[in-house]
Design an enzyme around this catalytic site. Structure first.
Site, PDB file in Angstrom:
ATOM      1  N   ASP A  33     -27.774  15.739 -35.675  1.00  0.00           N
ATOM      2  CA  ASP A  33     -27.997  17.158 -35.967  1.00  0.00           C
ATOM      3  C   ASP A  33     -29.296  17.681 -35.367  1.00  0.00           C
ATOM      4  OD1 ASP A  33     -25.698  17.939 -37.176  1.00  0.00           O
ATOM      5  OD2 ASP A  33     -26.568  18.374 -39.127  1.00  0.00           O
TER       6      ASP A  33
ATOM      7  N   ASP B 171     -22.863  14.864 -51.673  1.00  0.00           N
ATOM      8  CA  ASP B 171     -22.191  13.603 -51.954  1.00  0.00           C
ATOM      9  C   ASP B 171     -21.633  13.559 -53.371  1.00  0.00           C
ATOM     10  OD1 ASP B 171     -24.717  13.703 -53.003  1.00  0.00           O
ATOM     11  OD2 ASP B 171     -25.459  11.909 -52.000  1.00  0.00           O
TER      12      ASP B 171
END
Length: 813
Positions: free
Chosen positions: A137, A468
């Site tokens: 990223d 998550d």
């Protein structure tokens, strides 16, 4: 016949643990908490003072939190896998896609990412069944250059590891001083190991030299795509660094680099967005039915981990119920005695195994094996058998328009998604990668997810920086279970924050993201009421998603002793049963947590560091996480995903290992303010009021001293220098806040009618008497039999000016 019997046996089983002593201590602790609450509720005195009323609210919250804790802990379990049965049951192992995520080449140095990738490429698994995808990223040419060089080294490293059965397959750990030299008796091993070490040192030197330059090399050929890129403004870059075209099971697996498109005007959803792009790109290229995702700093410590996970995922029962298999996190860079409380040794043993004994362990964001069909939104097979079919996941029912609305407008990806949901055969005759740049660029573009189910019903779920836990919660709400895969040796190891600044930032991100889940439509309570989240699993999720909320009662409770000392009042019972209940509670709780840490193999010093850091992180990091979410709910500001700095541990010890470091971040303000308030209160107690008539007792002084002891690193920071000293500007701000608190306490002491400080006693004029002007005494003038049960405060001596209101006792005569 024997083989037939083995194939009918399960591939794994759950082992239930007892932890009888821990349960016994928890029961006593809960009983004492309930007794303390009962004492406060049935004591008239405690209902009419501000400190005691606040203490009642805080203790009620602590009791509720402890209830959720023991509900989570009390049915612990772990899994035992049988690899020999796996090979008999599954002759053709399925493909597995490996995902590695990195976001910043400075905070996450490429050499760490390289070691993680090399350990994955060398897994004990057929190489032609593995494909490793690296999501960058940061769109860094340094990271890409490091991976290209690592792929060259991998051609030597992977065969070496498999030939000599090397256990630790991250080179920087294998060649470290504390690593064992396995199979040293095999002819030629020492020479090859020495050669590997030289090659790895050469690789490190190339990467380090490249990092010193603004660009690692000339931006030509495969590097040309990085010539006009910015970290947050660039087109998609997908590169097949290495392709295992021959399908050699002993060779190097596929290695693919991905940097998704980023534009300033489009939200990119942090790690969750990166994981969804990895899922779509891998769906086009390899489309493995199982996926492993790891953070860039979590290397493989057990090369057979994929086989252990597949024992669970391919078991006849696991195929119907288990959505993902989570491996525990352990760290290799522990500071002596875990000074920052971030090693998480006892937590997985008690809380982690407790989760596993319920509907399943939470998804921790790394070291986790997923089913692709579950990521695509499929519900458990049990629901389909009962006729409750998912509205999007049965091939042939949906029109092309509905499929596009769910998965996006890529025909290639929709086709691969349908194939994954149909659970087609694992065997593939073609091992080559067919890279269609047009389709790959489409599924990794900024606009692809608009008006689709991505981030809502499909893929990693958006809406929290703790993507998550949110994604795992959605799986559990749909009815799926999860399993906790504990192997020997531990499956993965990684690096943890090496200073207090990184530790505080990490806990702030966790706590804010978790609270965001609790306050959203994904709240676990809704999952139980409207979904299939089991009640005890719901309580376990409440325990973890309310970390930030705990900061408010903890700060309040930490300030109460100082408040009482300054205002000459009390919030703790100081006689009879009310005296021994909190004292016993403190003793039992600390003995219980101490024994849990010692039984986990930790030292007493480590236990104390964990207790101290629990107080510090809750009252500082979690409090700022709480404020961040409040500001977001009020639409004043938005949360930010803060990346924790990762670095290789230094072998040298300069004597400062474990020392707290500080900066000008406001995250340290609450702790320093609390420390200064406590010090002021202790000075008042030991100097100004020594020998005077005080209403508070030993309990308040002890609690105040305990808080100071917890904040001892901050006290040292007041006198430290450099990065080990608290900045002067922060000290000034905290001093001002502490001064305002003390002044507020003094004004409260002078105006006792503020804060409901009136008791049940009345003077001769009929007005209620402030409790801080009443000294409890023994009952006098009454017959003992007639005054049985009479409150001890129903008679007292009034301290006041001559001619003031006289005491009119309330009660039986």
């Amino acid at each position: 016949m024997a083989t037939t019997k083995i194939t009918l046996l399960p591939l794994y089983e759950k082992i239930w643990e007892k932890h009888k002593f821990s349960k016994f201590m928890d029961s006593i602790t809960l009983l004492l908490l309930l007794m303390l609450l009962s004492y406060r509720l049935f004591s008239l005195y405690n209902l009419f003072t501000l400190p005691s009323f606040l203490a009642l609210l805080c203790e009620s919250w602590f009791t509720f939190t402890f209830l959720t804790t023991i509900s989570t802990k009390w049915t612990p379990s772990h899994t035992r896998t049988y690899l020999n049965r796996l090979f008999l049951r599954v002759p053709h192992l399925p493909p597995v896609d490996l995902f590695v995520t990195t976001a910043d080449p400075v905070l996450e140095p490429p050499i760490i990412t390289v070691n993680t990738v090399l350990s994955l490429l060398a897994l004990d698994y057929p190489s032609n069944k593995l494909s490793c995808y690296v999501s960058d990223d940061g769109c860094s040419p340094h990271t890409f250059y490091a991976l290209v060089e690592a792929s060259k080294f991998a051609k030597l490293w992977v065969p070496f590891c498999k030939k000599f059965n090397v256990q630790v397959r991250a080179p920087f750990r294998y060649f470290s001083g504390d690593s064992k030299a396995y199979n040293s008796d095999i002819p030629g091993f020492k020479q090859q190991r020495l050669k590997m070490k030289e090659e790895y040192e050469l690789l490190c030197q190339k990467i380090q030299n490249a990092d010193k330059k603004s660009v690692p090399c000339e931006l030509v050929e495969e590097f040309a795509d990085f010539s006009e890129t910015q970290q947050r403004n660039h087109a998609t870059i997908v590169k097949v660094i290495w392709e295992n075209r021959e399908g050699v099971s002993n060779g190097v697996p596929h290695l693919i680099y991905i940097s998704r498109e980023k534009r300033p005007e489009h939200p990119h959803h942090y790690k969750a967005g990166a994981m969804n792009v990895l899922t779509r790109v891998s769906g086009l290229l390899t489309n493995a039915p199982f996926m492993l995702n790891v953070d860039c700093d979590m290397y493989v410590n057990n090369p057979e981990v994929v086989l252990h996970a597949l024992c669970i995922l391919l078991d006849s029962k696991g195929e119907k119920e288990v959505a993902f298999v989570q491996c525990p996190q352990r760290f290799y860079d522990a500071v002596k005695d875990d000074a920052f409380g971030n090693q998480q040794v006892a937590l997985p043993l008690y809380i982690g195994s407790g989760f596993a004994g319920l509907q399943g362990i939470i998804y921790a964001g790394t070291n986790c094996f997923h089913r692709r069909k579950v990521i695509y939104g499929k519900s458990p097979d049990l629901d389909i058998q009962n006729g409750n079919k998912d509205h999007v996941f049965i091939n042939g029912i949906l029109s092309e328009k509905e499929k596009t609305k769910t998965f996006g407008n890529s025909k290639g990806f929709v086709k691969s998604a349908a194939s994954a949901l149909e659970q087609k055969t694992f065997i593939s005759n073609d091992n080559s990668i067919h890279l269609d740049h047009e389709e790959v660029n489409k599924v990794s573009s900024c606009e692809y997810e608009y008006n689709t189910a991505w981030g809502k019903q499909v893929g990693w779920i958006y809406g929290s920086t703790s993507e998550d836990v949110l994604t795992g919660l959605r799986f559990h709400t749909k009815g799926w279970k999860s399993e906790f895969c504990t192997t020997d040796p531990i499956a993965f190891r990684g690096c943890s924050p090496q200073d207090s600044i990184g530790q505080m930032a990490q806990h702030k991100r966790w706590s804010s993201g978790l609270l965001e889940i609790f306050l959203s439509k994904h709240c676990p309570i809704f999952g139980t009421v409207f979904g299939k989240l089991q009640l005890r699993e719901c309580l376990a999720y409440i325990w973890i998603t309310t970390w930030a909320l705990r900061s408010v009662p903890e700060i309040c409770y930490a300030l109460l002793p100082a408040y009482c000392i300054i205002t000459n009042s009390t919030f703790l019972p100081n006689q009879g049963a009310g005296l021994w209940i909190p004292a016993t509670l403190v003793l039992i709780y600390n003995v219980s947590t101490l024994l849990e840490q010692v039984l986990s193999g930790l030292s007493i010093r480590t236990w104390w560091n964990n207790q101290r850091m629990a107080r510090i992180t809750t009252m500082n990091s979690c409090f700022f996480g709480f404020l961040a979410i409040i500001l977001k709910q009020l639409r004043i500001s938005d949360t930010v995903f803060e990346i924790t700095k990762k670095e290789e541990p230094s072998c040298s010890d300069d004597g400062n290992s474990g020392r707290f470091t500080f900066n000008e971040s406001p995250i340290f303000l609450p702790g320093i303010t609390i420390l200064l308030v406590q010090l002021t209160a202790l000075v008042i107690n030991f100097s100004i009021r020594r020998g005077s008539n005080t209403h508070y007792g030993f309990g308040e002084v002890f609690c105040s001293a305990y808080v100071v002891l917890c904040y001892l690193p901050f006290l040292k920071g007041l006198f430290g220098r450099g990065k080990y000293g608290i900045p002067f500007s922060t000290i000034c701000k905290s001093t001002l806040l502490a001064f305002l608190f003390v002044q507020l306490c003094r004004s409260q002491s002078k105006n006792t009618w503020k804060g409901n400080s009136f008791g049940p006693l009345k003077g001769s004029d009929g007005t209620r008497i402030p409790l801080n002007r009443i000294i409890p005494t023994k009952q006098v003038g009454y017959n003992q039999s007639s005054s049985k049960g009479h409150n001890v405060f129903s008679s007292a001596l009034l301290i006041g000016r001559s001619g003031g209101p006289t005491l009119r006792p309330i009660g039986p005569k």
